[in-house]
Enzyme design. Structure first.
Site, PDB file in Angstrom:
ATOM      1  CG  ASN A   7      -2.279   1.002   1.058  1.00 18.29           C
ATOM      2  OD1 ASN A   7      -1.667   2.514   0.933  1.00 18.29           O
ATOM      3  ND2 ASN A   7      -3.168   0.940   1.607  1.00 18.29           N
ATOM      4  CG  ASP A 158      -4.484  -2.045   3.484  1.00 21.37           C
ATOM      5  OD1 ASP A 158      -4.896  -3.246   4.027  1.00 21.37           O
ATOM      6  OD2 ASP A 158      -4.228  -0.857   3.330  1.00 21.37           O
ATOM      7  CG  ASP A 229      -0.290  -4.310   4.161  1.00 23.90           C
ATOM      8  OD1 ASP A 229      -1.104  -3.972   2.742  1.00 23.90           O
ATOM      9  OD2 ASP A 229      -0.259  -3.520   5.036  1.00 23.90           O
ATOM     10  CG  ASP A 259      -0.267   4.642   6.681  1.00 26.19           C
ATOM     11  OD1 ASP A 259      -0.050   4.389   5.266  1.00 26.19           O
ATOM     12  OD2 ASP A 259      -1.167   4.496   7.244  1.00 26.19           O
ATOM     13  CG  HIS A 260      -0.017   0.577   4.913  1.00 26.31           C
ATOM     14  ND1 HIS A 260      -0.709  -1.384   4.707  1.00 26.31           N
ATOM     15  CD2 HIS A 260      -0.679   1.113   4.895  1.00 26.31           C
ATOM     16  CE1 HIS A 260      -1.917  -0.404   5.399  1.00 26.31           C
ATOM     17  NE2 HIS A 260      -1.678   1.314   4.399  1.00 26.31           N
TER      18      HIS A 260
END
Length: 293
Positions: A7, A158, A229, A259-260
């Site tokens: 993501n 995700d 994820d 943020d992933h």
């Protein structure tokens, strides 16, 4: 073959970071979510320069999914093979997932890959939560009609579900919220019962390995995260998956990263080696969380 999912939280904003990671990890297939682009704005040329064909399904501003492949890109399916439904609330996200760009699939090197960006759900019991479950039901019905468990298939992206308490930093703190509710976990388990296996858990049973951390409050450095994820593989690929890793290092650096973190698996043989950073971070994480290393 190395297959990865990430993501990217805006492909336009993270294109330099994505290019860096492609050079670092050299995936054969990269599934991307939350591209936040229209199809016309997708960076097809940039990926071509890196040696990848790009298939994109987006609406601009919200959502968006893409597949980059250097081993073929055929039989592309968007939105479960149906046109996006007209949005009744175009200024609101997550409440009409069948009107949102959240699914794309393609045949890459003889493997059917399905890239997904599940709705967040926001609050348990809300209209957004119910819409998320409707979307998961649509996914399960499409999977049953369009694929077979004995075919090489990877379903990834995700999924916004932490399937067990081991997949969150603190089960007590998380219970009662989205991503961990019984109905969301049941939707995830429905995919496994169809014939898919969590490829990461084939190679990692240890706790404390996450793919998402909130930007706030230093959560990444304290490892307050969730494993939401996933790369789920059919039986023929489960037997051939030789490695899996979450690249913690890709969650670091400037400009502000997604943020992933990306998750990657290797099928049949090992791909390009890289240090994902978990071993070197464990002592620092323990100190920041106030416990002995």
């Amino acid at each position: 073959m190395r297959i990865a999912t990430w993501n990217v939280n805006s492909l336009k904003a993270r294109l330099e970071k994505v290019s860096w990671w492609i050079e670092r990890a050299r995936p054969d297939v990269l599934l991307m979510q939350e591209t936040k682009l229209t199809d016309a704005d997708a960076p097809t040329r940039a990926f071509r320069d890196l040696g990848y064909a790009l298939a994109h399904h987006g609406e601009g501003g919200w959502n968006g999914v893409a597949i980059a492949s250097r081993c073929g890109l055929e039989k592309v399916v968007r939105n479960f093979g149906e046109p996006l439904a007209p949005a009744r609330t175009p200024d609101v996200g997550d409440d009409e997932p069948l009107a949102e760009a959240r699914m794309i699939s393609a045949l890459c090197g003889g493997v059917r890959v399905v890239c997904l960006y599940a709705p967040n759900g926001r609050v348990v019991g809300s209209e957004f939560y119910e819409a998320k479950l409707v979307w998961f039901d649509r996914l399960a019905r499409w999977l049953a009609a369009a694929a077979k468990p004995d075919e090489p298939l990877v379903l990834g992206g995700d999924l916004n579900v932490a399937p067990t308490d081991a997949d969150v930093w603190d089960a007590r703190a998380c219970h009662g919220g989205t991503h961990v509710s019984p109905r969301e976990r049941e939707a995830f388990l429905r995919l496994l019962r169809w014939g898919l296996t969590d490829a990461y858990r084939l190679h990692h049973s240890e706790p404390g390995r996450y793919t998402w951390w909130d930007y706030r409050a230093g959560n990444f450095h304290k490892n307050y995260g969730m494993r939401i994820d996933h790369l789920l593989v059919s039986a023929p690929l489960a037997a051939r998956t030789v490695w899996a890793e979450i690249d913690r290092e890709a969650r670091k650096g400037k400009p502000i990263p997604s943020d992933h973190a990306p998750l990657a698996i290797d099928v049949d043989g090992p791909g390009c080696a890289f240090d994902a950073g978990w071993a070197s971070a464990e002592g620092r994480i323990a100190l920041r969380r106030g416990r002995p290393a």
